[in-house]
Design a protein around this motif. Structure first.
Motif, short mmCIF file in Angstrom:
data_model
loop_
_atom_site.label_atom_id
_atom_site.label_comp_id
_atom_site.label_asym_id
_atom_site.label_seq_id
_atom_site.Cartn_x
_atom_site.Cartn_y
_atom_site.Cartn_z
N ASP A 20 -2.02 11.18 -13.57
CA ASP A 20 -3.42 10.43 -13.03
C ASP A 20 -3.09 10.14 -11.61
O ASP A 20 -4.30 10.43 -11.01
CB ASP A 20 -3.44 8.96 -14.08
CG ASP A 20 -4.13 9.18 -15.55
OD1 ASP A 20 -4.65 10.39 -15.58
OD2 ASP A 20 -4.02 8.45 -16.06
N THR A 24 -5.63 11.87 -8.80
CA THR A 24 -6.45 10.97 -7.87
C THR A 24 -5.84 11.20 -6.60
O THR A 24 -6.94 11.37 -5.49
CB THR A 24 -6.09 9.39 -8.27
OG1 THR A 24 -6.41 9.25 -9.68
CG2 THR A 24 -6.87 8.60 -7.42
N SER A 28 -8.73 12.94 -3.80
CA SER A 28 -9.21 12.12 -2.65
C SER A 28 -9.09 12.57 -1.41
O SER A 28 -9.77 12.15 -0.31
CB SER A 28 -8.61 10.58 -2.62
OG SER A 28 -7.11 10.74 -2.62
N GLN A 238 -11.13 12.29 -14.64
CA GLN A 238 -9.78 12.14 -15.48
C GLN A 238 -9.44 13.48 -16.39
O GLN A 238 -10.35 14.38 -16.57
CB GLN A 238 -10.49 11.17 -16.54
CG GLN A 238 -9.54 10.39 -17.68
CD GLN A 238 -8.70 9.48 -16.80
OE1 GLN A 238 -7.70 9.98 -16.19
NE2 GLN A 238 -8.87 8.09 -16.45
#
Length: 271
Positions: A20, A24, A28, A238
């Motif tokens: 995860d 992320t 980003s 996700q």
């Protein structure tokens, strides 16, 4: 119910945490749309439809004891996904040796997912008749002059701001541009000692965003206020576990999102 099927996967919690965090951090670094478009949500994976208001024509209408909202429609929130595979051998080796899992394939998938999201926000989807910032009907347009020359870029952007002000649209002006136009503004203006891009950033309070997804010669100015536009998110980005195939582990990186353009004239394209 574990929608992401993680309970069925043969992995410990620390693996999912590592995965995860990697997803992320990678996404980003690439995502640009979320940097200026307001976020509405996350609302949950179970939210598959959402209202879309036409701000200019939104009102309650009563007729013979019946009240309904004019200027409001309901739209689907589609799923965007990217699949990837991690080697079972590599994961077993990591588990027994204590080495970190090699997540190169997950990183590639996160990059693809981020690019896919920005493309969806900027250009929508023709087949599904979903609007993006550059494809929505009712946006305003300005003829773009050659941004390689003089103060043309600054003048065009100032003209666009003035056009928005005349329409009563006052806040959160953001410029979205392709890399080639950004490079064209890396010029010192004669007699000022200031780069053209620095003048533009000062004019827009540094709200200038560059995305390679746009290709070339693409630019728009938008009043990115939640009254005008937002990005509705059901399930945020996700990773789900799909299956073990050919002894390797298959994953799906997914999200459910929909751009809501409530006031098309808050967008100005430079053409």
């Amino acid at each position: 119910m574990d929608y992401l099927s993680r309970d069925a996967a043969p992995f410990a919690d620390d693996f999912w945490q590592q995965l995860d965090n990697t997803i992320t951090e990678t996404a980003s670094k690439i995502l640009q749309g979320r940097r200026f478009v307001p976020i509405y949500g996350p609302l949950g994976i179970g939210v598959t439809n959402i209202e879309l208001d036409d701000v200019e024509n939104l009102k309650e209408v009563a007729d013979n004891g019946i009240i309904f909202t004019a200027g409001r429609s309901y739209i689907q929130i589609p799923t965007l996904y990217t699949d990837f595979i991690l080697s079972a051998k590599d994961m077993q080796t990591s588990q027994h040796s204590g080495y970190p899992v090699d997540l190169a394939q997950a990183i590639n998938a996160a990059e693809q997912a981020a690019i896919q999201e920005d493309k969806f926000i900027f250009f929508g989807n023709d087949t599904l008749k979903i609007d993006g910032l550059f494809t929505a009907a009712g946006t305003q347009k300005i003829t773009k002059t050659d941004w390689n020359i003089g103060e043309n870029s600054f003048k065009n952007i100032a003209e666009a701001i003035n056009l928005l002000v005349k329409e009563g649209i006052y806040s959160s002006y953001s410029l979205l541009i392709s890399p080639d136009l950004y490079l064209q503004m890396q010029r010192i203006q004669p007699g000022t000692g200031i780069l053209e891009i620095d003048r533009v950033k000062k004019l827009l309070h540094k709200r200038v965003f560059v995305s390679p997804v746009l290709g070339k010669e693409k630019a728009l100015l938008i009043s990115a206020d939640a009254r005008n536009i937002d990005l509705a998110i059901g399930q945020d980005l996700q990773t789900a576990y799909l299956e073990q195939t050919e002894l390797n582990h298959k994953f799906r990186l997914l999200e459910t999102i929909r751009l809501r353009i409530k006031r098309p004239k808050s967008i100005i394209q430079f053409e």
